[in-house]
Write a protein that holds these residues in place. Sequence first.
Motif, PDB file in Angstrom:
ATOM      1  N   TYR A 199      60.355  77.524  18.137  1.00 35.22           N
ATOM      2  CA  TYR A 199      61.329  78.681  17.357  1.00 35.22           C
ATOM      3  C   TYR A 199      62.306  79.567  17.971  1.00 35.22           C
ATOM      4  CZ  TYR A 199      61.701  82.008  13.834  1.00 35.22           C
ATOM      5  OH  TYR A 199      62.182  82.759  12.397  1.00 35.22           O
ATOM      6  N   ASP A 212      64.019  77.961  13.659  1.00 34.36           N
ATOM      7  CA  ASP A 212      63.703  76.802  11.990  1.00 34.36           C
ATOM      8  C   ASP A 212      62.577  76.961  11.681  1.00 34.36           C
ATOM      9  OD1 ASP A 212      63.440  74.760   9.912  1.00 34.36           O
ATOM     10  OD2 ASP A 212      65.049  75.741   8.986  1.00 34.36           O
ATOM     11  N   ARG A 213      61.579  77.269  11.266  1.00 35.09           N
ATOM     12  CA  ARG A 213      60.193  77.348  11.467  1.00 35.09           C
ATOM     13  C   ARG A 213      59.860  75.847  11.353  1.00 35.09           C
ATOM     14  NH1 ARG A 213      57.828  81.982  12.293  1.00 35.09           N
ATOM     15  NH2 ARG A 213      58.427  83.994  11.143  1.00 35.09           N
ATOM     16  N   ALA A 214      60.421  75.237  10.357  1.00 33.73           N
ATOM     17  CA  ALA A 214      60.008  73.534   9.917  1.00 33.73           C
ATOM     18  C   ALA A 214      60.840  72.850  10.707  1.00 33.73           C
ATOM     19  CB  ALA A 214      61.059  73.121   8.461  1.00 33.73           C
ATOM     20  N   VAL A 215      62.289  73.063  11.986  1.00 40.22           N
ATOM     21  CA  VAL A 215      61.645  72.476  12.215  1.00 40.22           C
ATOM     22  C   VAL A 215      61.695  72.366  13.181  1.00 40.22           C
ATOM     23  CG1 VAL A 215      64.063  71.752  14.353  1.00 40.22           C
ATOM     24  CG2 VAL A 215      64.291  72.286  11.702  1.00 40.22           C
ATOM     25  N   GLU A 221      58.466  73.150  14.310  1.00 41.48           N
ATOM     26  CA  GLU A 221      57.354  72.429  13.950  1.00 41.48           C
ATOM     27  C   GLU A 221      57.086  71.060  13.804  1.00 41.48           C
ATOM     28  OE1 GLU A 221      55.551  73.494   9.942  1.00 41.48           O
ATOM     29  OE2 GLU A 221      55.463  75.814   9.752  1.00 41.48           O
ATOM     30  N   GLU A 222      58.063  69.975  13.351  1.00 40.63           N
ATOM     31  CA  GLU A 222      58.935  69.034  14.108  1.00 40.63           C
ATOM     32  C   GLU A 222      58.641  68.456  14.991  1.00 40.63           C
ATOM     33  OE1 GLU A 222      59.769  66.370  11.959  1.00 40.63           O
ATOM     34  OE2 GLU A 222      58.292  67.534   9.745  1.00 40.63           O
ATOM     35  N   ILE A 223      59.115  69.721  15.987  1.00 41.94           N
ATOM     36  CA  ILE A 223      59.973  69.608  17.299  1.00 41.94           C
ATOM     37  C   ILE A 223      58.464  69.610  18.088  1.00 41.94           C
ATOM     38  CG2 ILE A 223      60.142  70.928  19.360  1.00 41.94           C
ATOM     39  CD1 ILE A 223      63.690  71.169  17.166  1.00 41.94           C
ATOM     40  N   ARG A 268      72.987  69.735  15.553  1.00 38.19           N
ATOM     41  CA  ARG A 268      73.252  70.553  14.089  1.00 38.19           C
ATOM     42  C   ARG A 268      74.646  70.914  14.104  1.00 38.19           C
ATOM     43  NH1 ARG A 268      72.445  71.939   9.211  1.00 38.19           N
ATOM     44  NH2 ARG A 268      72.227  73.648   8.270  1.00 38.19           N
ATOM     45  N   GLN A 314      54.897  68.708  16.779  1.00 35.00           N
ATOM     46  CA  GLN A 314      54.283  67.445  16.848  1.00 35.00           C
ATOM     47  C   GLN A 314      55.269  66.199  17.175  1.00 35.00           C
ATOM     48  OE1 GLN A 314      54.415  66.566  12.494  1.00 35.00           O
ATOM     49  NE2 GLN A 314      54.063  64.106  13.421  1.00 35.00           N
ATOM     50  N   GLU A 315      56.820  66.260  17.600  1.00 40.06           N
ATOM     51  CA  GLU A 315      57.505  65.619  18.612  1.00 40.06           C
ATOM     52  C   GLU A 315      56.688  65.305  19.878  1.00 40.06           C
ATOM     53  OE1 GLU A 315      59.788  62.350  19.818  1.00 40.06           O
ATOM     54  OE2 GLU A 315      58.982  62.833  17.889  1.00 40.06           O
ATOM     55  N   TRP A 354      68.330  69.160  19.420  1.00 30.24           N
ATOM     56  CA  TRP A 354      68.320  69.248  17.792  1.00 30.24           C
ATOM     57  C   TRP A 354      69.294  70.980  17.307  1.00 30.24           C
ATOM     58  CZ3 TRP A 354      68.683  73.476  14.306  1.00 30.24           C
ATOM     59  CH2 TRP A 354      68.137  73.729  13.212  1.00 30.24           C
TER      60      TRP A 354
END
Length: 134
Positions: free
Chosen positions: A1, A6-9, A11-13, A50, A15-16, A46
Amino acid sequence: YLVVRDRAVAEEIAQEAFIRLYDHFAEVRNPPGFLRTAAVRLAITWRDRRRMETERLTLLPGRRIGGGDDAEPVIDETWEALGRIAPDRAAVLVLRFYEDLSHAEIGRIVGASAATVRSRTRRALADLRKELER
């Protein structure tokens, strides 16, 4: 984070990173280390992508780039400045000063020697100082 801000990103990272651990679990000797390394490298990638997207989108007429309603709150000017320095340097600072890792541990995560990490840390701090003086 702290690298992607970015919290959503984040979380995706995360998970990946877990998916990559699952895919290679038989060969992995240190699962927590593998996860951290994967997450940091994915975060740096990322941020690089970005930044490239943002630079290219600003070339298009009539496009506005920036945070929306779901943007993370700004903690202070240091937080903003950290977001403006190179992703690999920002990651080193986050790992060193937020995660309190040694240069050797950071080196294993980012794939560099401890000496390179010390050098990147010095350069990142210099970049951060310049950004804060703006």
